[in-house]
Scaffold this motif. Structure first.
Motif, PDB file in Angstrom:
ATOM      1  N   HIS A   1     -16.875  28.424  61.947  1.00 21.03           N
ATOM      2  CA  HIS A   1     -16.068  27.402  61.257  1.00 21.03           C
ATOM      3  C   HIS A   1     -15.319  26.547  62.281  1.00 21.03           C
ATOM      4  CE1 HIS A   1     -16.485  28.391  56.977  1.00 21.03           C
ATOM      5  NE2 HIS A   1     -16.549  29.666  57.341  1.00 21.03           N
ATOM      6  N   THR A   2     -14.879  27.156  63.370  1.00 19.07           N
ATOM      7  CA  THR A   2     -14.145  26.382  64.395  1.00 19.07           C
ATOM      8  C   THR A   2     -15.099  25.564  65.255  1.00 19.07           C
ATOM      9  OG1 THR A   2     -14.182  28.143  66.074  1.00 19.07           O
ATOM     10  CG2 THR A   2     -12.328  28.159  64.532  1.00 19.07           C
ATOM     11  N   TRP A   3     -16.391  25.841  65.153  1.00 22.19           N
ATOM     12  CA  TRP A   3     -17.400  25.074  65.898  1.00 22.19           C
ATOM     13  C   TRP A   3     -18.082  24.024  65.019  1.00 22.19           C
ATOM     14  CZ3 TRP A   3     -17.580  24.894  70.957  1.00 22.19           C
ATOM     15  CH2 TRP A   3     -17.068  25.966  71.697  1.00 22.19           C
ATOM     16  N   GLY A   4     -17.622  23.910  63.763  1.00 24.43           N
ATOM     17  CA  GLY A   4     -18.182  22.883  62.867  1.00 24.43           C
ATOM     18  C   GLY A   4     -19.577  23.204  62.379  1.00 24.43           C
ATOM     19  N   THR A   5     -19.998  24.488  62.478  1.00 26.21           N
ATOM     20  CA  THR A   5     -21.358  24.843  62.068  1.00 26.21           C
ATOM     21  C   THR A   5     -21.375  25.945  61.003  1.00 26.21           C
ATOM     22  OG1 THR A   5     -21.494  26.311  63.994  1.00 26.21           O
ATOM     23  CG2 THR A   5     -22.490  24.129  64.215  1.00 26.21           C
ATOM     24  N   ALA A   6     -20.310  25.997  60.184  1.00 24.48           N
ATOM     25  CA  ALA A   6     -20.286  26.945  59.060  1.00 24.48           C
ATOM     26  C   ALA A   6     -19.491  26.325  57.915  1.00 24.48           C
ATOM     27  CB  ALA A   6     -19.643  28.259  59.485  1.00 24.48           C
ATOM     28  N   ILE A   7     -19.945  26.600  56.692  1.00 27.05           N
ATOM     29  CA  ILE A   7     -19.195  26.143  55.515  1.00 27.05           C
ATOM     30  C   ILE A   7     -19.112  27.266  54.487  1.00 27.05           C
ATOM     31  CG2 ILE A   7     -19.613  23.638  55.627  1.00 27.05           C
ATOM     32  CD1 ILE A   7     -22.014  24.060  53.721  1.00 27.05           C
ATOM     33  N   ASP A   8     -18.006  27.267  53.757  1.00 35.21           N
ATOM     34  CA  ASP A   8     -17.896  28.143  52.592  1.00 35.21           C
ATOM     35  C   ASP A   8     -18.084  27.260  51.375  1.00 35.21           C
ATOM     36  OD1 ASP A   8     -17.361  30.138  54.355  1.00 35.21           O
ATOM     37  OD2 ASP A   8     -15.209  30.254  53.929  1.00 35.21           O
ATOM     38  N   VAL A   9     -18.922  27.723  50.454  1.00 32.67           N
ATOM     39  CA  VAL A   9     -19.266  26.918  49.283  1.00 32.67           C
ATOM     40  C   VAL A   9     -18.793  27.609  48.006  1.00 32.67           C
ATOM     41  CG1 VAL A   9     -21.215  25.994  47.950  1.00 32.67           C
ATOM     42  CG2 VAL A   9     -21.247  25.874  50.441  1.00 32.67           C
ATOM     43  N   ASN A  10     -17.992  26.876  47.231  1.00 30.11           N
ATOM     44  CA  ASN A  10     -17.541  27.340  45.905  1.00 30.11           C
ATOM     45  C   ASN A  10     -16.730  28.638  45.936  1.00 30.11           C
ATOM     46  OD1 ASN A  10     -19.124  25.199  45.187  1.00 30.11           O
ATOM     47  ND2 ASN A  10     -20.196  26.240  43.548  1.00 30.11           N
TER      48      ASN A  10
END
Ligand SMILES: [Zn+2]
Length: 216
Positions: A149-158
């Motif tokens: 998440h801190t590298w801009g390559t992960a997301i949490d969805v819903n």
């Protein structure tokens, strides 16, 4: 005409014809060779227009036409330099998937995307309190240096919310290069493949994604 002169013209013309024939043969050989080399591999490429929400299949040779943006042809790894926002190609992948989800009757949205190291640090500290140890906490919230998440390559969805819609992304996300990566987090997605590839088997949790410490 003088005999010598006519002989000269005769042999001169013959010689010229011979030179022309040799040149023609040589140049056609070169052309043949070039034709054989020019075989190029053209792979499909997905292009998304954020303004019109249109997704189009192009190819790697033609590319995308502005304002279309490419969904890329490789897994997205984080950069060497710390980013300040989500990776743009990753974001475009999500936006394209969001439109497809809507057409299938599902609403997906990013509930946590890019996180600053400061935010990740406080989330991790909260998790340590909640789960009682650094190790247990890291199964859910990784330390700030390594969390994607801190590298801009992960997301949490819903999360927390519509799990059914997130399930749609789990099942259809590979088309857009998006994969659920952890068995214990139905909401966490990463761009670990090229669009259209198969997602790798899920890891048990975030802790498993860390390199195993060397045994001495
Ligand atoms: Zn996450």
């Amino acid at each position: 005409m003088d005999k010598k002169l006519s002989n000269f013209y005769f042999w001169g013309a013959g010689y010229l014809l011979l030179v022309c024939a040799i040149l023609t043969l040589t140049s056609s050989k070169v052309t043949d060779g070039e034709i054989q080399i020019v075989e190029k591999e053209v792979a499909p490429l997905l292009c998304f227009n954020v303004e019109t929400s249109e997704l189009r299949t192009s190819d790697t040779e033609s590319g995308c036409l502005a304002p279309e943006e490419s969904l890329g042809t490789e897994p997205i790894n984080h950069t060497d330099v710390r980013p300040t926002q989500i990776d743009r190609t990753f974001e475009v992948r999500f936006l394209a998937a969001q439109v497809a989800a809507k057409e299938a009757g599902f609403n997906i949205r990013i509930t946590s995307g890019f996180r600053t190291q400061q935010l990740q640090e406080s989330l991790h500290a909260d998790a340590v309190k909640k789960y009682g140890s650094e190790e247990e906490a890291s199964k859910w919230v990784l330390p700030k240096e390594i969390s994607h998440h801190t590298w801009g390559t992960a997301i949490d969805v819903n999360y927390p919310g519509d799990r059914k819609a997130a399930k749609w992304l789990e099942e259809s996300g590979s088309t857009f290069g998006l994969c659920r990566v952890y068995k214990n987090e139905w909401w966490h997605f990463e761009p670990v493949i090229a669009p259209g590839e198969l997602c790798p088997p899920m890891m048990a949790n975030a802790l498993e994604s860390l390199p195993t410490p060397e045994v001495k």
